[in-house]
Design an enzyme around this catalytic site. Structure first.
Site, PDB file in Angstrom:
ATOM      1  N   VAL A 196       1.588   3.817   2.097  1.00 15.49           N
ATOM      2  CA  VAL A 196       2.235   4.211   3.018  1.00 15.49           C
ATOM      3  C   VAL A 196       3.515   3.123   3.537  1.00 15.49           C
ATOM      4  O   VAL A 196       4.365   3.548   4.665  1.00 15.49           O
ATOM      5  CB  VAL A 196       1.489   4.460   4.096  1.00 15.49           C
ATOM      6  CG1 VAL A 196       0.217   5.526   3.953  1.00 15.49           C
ATOM      7  CG2 VAL A 196       0.786   3.141   4.847  1.00 15.49           C
ATOM      8  N   LYS A 197       3.518   2.144   2.940  1.00 15.25           N
ATOM      9  CA  LYS A 197       4.480   0.954   3.322  1.00 15.25           C
ATOM     10  C   LYS A 197       5.792   1.315   2.763  1.00 15.25           C
ATOM     11  O   LYS A 197       6.337   2.273   2.085  1.00 15.25           O
ATOM     12  CB  LYS A 197       3.974  -0.239   2.638  1.00 15.25           C
ATOM     13  CG  LYS A 197       2.546  -0.817   3.129  1.00 15.25           C
ATOM     14  CD  LYS A 197       2.662  -1.049   4.743  1.00 15.25           C
ATOM     15  CE  LYS A 197       1.166  -1.539   5.102  1.00 15.25           C
ATOM     16  NZ  LYS A 197      -0.012  -0.701   5.249  1.00 15.25           N
ATOM     17  N   ASN A 198       6.875   0.468   3.462  1.00 11.85           N
ATOM     18  CA  ASN A 198       8.346   0.450   3.396  1.00 11.85           C
ATOM     19  C   ASN A 198       8.611   0.608   1.723  1.00 11.85           C
ATOM     20  O   ASN A 198       9.224   1.356   1.212  1.00 11.85           O
ATOM     21  CB  ASN A 198       9.045  -0.127   3.982  1.00 11.85           C
ATOM     22  CG  ASN A 198       9.205   0.194   5.541  1.00 11.85           C
ATOM     23  OD1 ASN A 198       8.289   0.820   5.903  1.00 11.85           O
ATOM     24  ND2 ASN A 198      10.191  -0.508   5.935  1.00 11.85           N
ATOM     25  N   HIS A 253       0.957  -1.039   0.082  1.00 12.67           N
ATOM     26  CA  HIS A 253       0.008  -0.065   0.221  1.00 12.67           C
ATOM     27  C   HIS A 253       0.696   1.303  -0.247  1.00 12.67           C
ATOM     28  O   HIS A 253       2.219   1.182   0.226  1.00 12.67           O
ATOM     29  CB  HIS A 253      -0.816   0.042   1.223  1.00 12.67           C
ATOM     30  CG  HIS A 253      -1.799   1.044   1.310  1.00 12.67           C
ATOM     31  ND1 HIS A 253      -1.390   2.230   2.185  1.00 12.67           N
ATOM     32  CD2 HIS A 253      -3.190   1.443   0.838  1.00 12.67           C
ATOM     33  CE1 HIS A 253      -2.344   3.172   2.253  1.00 12.67           C
ATOM     34  NE2 HIS A 253      -3.331   2.695   1.150  1.00 12.67           N
TER      35      HIS A 253
END
Length: 425
Positions: free
Chosen positions: A196-198, A194
């Site tokens: 916002v993930k790393n 998604h």
């Protein structure tokens, strides 16, 4: 200052990968997805990787693959995002919620107590990038008495002959367990990509297989790839080649494949991950710890131990003696200073839908305690040293205001604080 919580990392290499995909005029599942799967497999050292369009669809797929059906039970932590339990409900099964430990992650002893003959799987969640205690969870699953209870009711269940352990690794790509990728420590590990993930693909996810030797990784990969395409025996790229139009549907699958246009974003990021993006996150986390270490209210988040290391997806700050109401005010005060903060997570039993199903937060005291005092701070490679210092200073300032249980007017006069603010312990 205006510091967002978690913007995606988009540099020229990301733009170049996406433009290459557009210029090649192949934007659905194809060579970029395959390349991303290979990069993830290399990063995790797992047996096979299948990219999908979200963590949630990946979890639904693997539960269905294992034969989870209505009436079955799947153990999940109460402290996680709703998708963990919703994936179980989408299979018609029952999410059995258990409490967590002080480190945010599922409590293996609570898991043990929750197992019944109906238990088919456990979904353990690596909160903030901190891996669960997978050795302890496997010790529970492989306990002789626990294994006796297991009732195999599908081909895959018969082959495994025990409870399936799934890692909800939505937060934890790049985390380590005993010096190895944490993704190797479960039967199945599922990542989220998604925004916002790393590592992001805008929307997307990946399933990593690390099944026992009785499973053939190549066969399972082929079967699961078909499952992501409605059970179709050819993907779009194969069908597009001359004379390749004919296809068959072999079983009732799902339509959850990842397109190349999304994979291109993740492909550019993962090639920078170990050398650049992940070290940047770690550096910021250590700066936060250094900045807060002399504050009596600071509860350091779990980041590294002899056995485990986080991938620093979140910095879950906790504050001693804080009430839920005070925590909310602190987040509002930070926003007024230009710092966007967040909370991970609202425990599922506090959400309207799960309350309607009979779940009660009173049964999960540690989950509530962690939630009430938790503030997720910005942590991403684009943060400058000046911004990190501003965040530290701002956090200390607003927390000290909230933790003052009385306001001094004169040398011998005090007034009670605002109603609903508990006296700090």
């Amino acid at each position: 200052m205006n510091i967002p919580f978690s913007p995606p990392f988009i540099d020229q290499s990301v733009v170049d990968q996406v433009m290459e995909t557009l210029n090649n005029k192949w934007i659905t599942t194809g060579p970029k997805v395959k390349a991303l799967e290979q990069e993830i497999q290399s990063l995790t050292d797992t047996d096979a990787v299948i990219c999908v369009n979200s963590w949630t669809s990946g979890a639904i797929l693997m539960l269905k693959w294992f034969g989870v059906k209505p009436g079955d039970e799947v153990i999940v932590p109460a402290y996680t995002y709703c998708a963990t339990a919703l994936s179980v409900l989408h299979c018609g099964a029952i999410p059995v919620m258990v409490d967590v430990l002080d480190d945010f992650n599922i409590d293996p002893e609570e898991v043990r107590k929750a197992i019944t003959p109906k238990t088919k799987a456990i979904i353990a969640v690596d909160i903030a990038g901190w891996p669960c205690d997978y050795n302890a969870l496997f010790a529970v699953i492989n306990d002789k008495e626990i294994r006796k209870q297991f009732k195999a009711e599908s081909d895959k269940q018969t082959l495994l002959n025990r409870i399936l352990l799934i890692s909800d690794a939505a937060h934890s790509i790049g985390s380590l367990y005993n010096g190895e990728p944490a993704a190797k420590k479960c039967d199945v590990t599922i990542f989220s990509f998604h925004a916002v993930k790393n590592i992001t693909t805008a929307e997307g996810g990946a399933i990593c297989l690390n099944l026992p030797l009785q499973f053939n990784p190549a066969d399972e990969y082929s079967y699961l790839k078909m499952y992501t395409l409605n059970g179709q025996n050819k993907d779009a790229l194969a069908k597009s080649k001359g004379g390749g139009w004919r296809y068959d549907i072999l079983f009732q699958g799902l339509k959850i494949n990842m397109p190349d246009i999304c994979a291109a974003i993740g492909l550019a990021q993962i090639r920078q991950y170990n050398n650049s993006l992940l070290p940047s996150r770690k550096e910021i986390a250590l700066k936060y710890c250094e900045g807060f270490e002399n504050q009596s209210w600071f509860i350091p988040p779990p980041l590294a131990s002899i056995q485990r290391e986080s991938c620093y997806h979140l910095f879950p700050l906790r504050v001693k003696g804080l009430t839920e109401e005070q925590r909310d005010t602190i987040i509002d005060d930070l926003a007024a200073l230009g710092v966007a903060a967040n909370v991970h997570f609202i425990p599922m039993p506090m959400l309207t839908y799960f309350k309607s199903l009979g779940y009660n937060i009173e049964n999960f005291p540690m989950a509530y305690q962690n939630y009430a005092s938790e503030i997720s701070l910005p942590i991403y490679p684009q943060l400058s040293a000046v911004e990190v210092e501003f965040i530290i200073t701002s956090v200390i300032s607003v927390i000290q205001i909230q933790l003052n249980s009385v306001i001094k007017l004169t040398d011998d006069q005090y007034v009670e604080p605002i109603k609903q603010m508990a006296v700090a312990s």
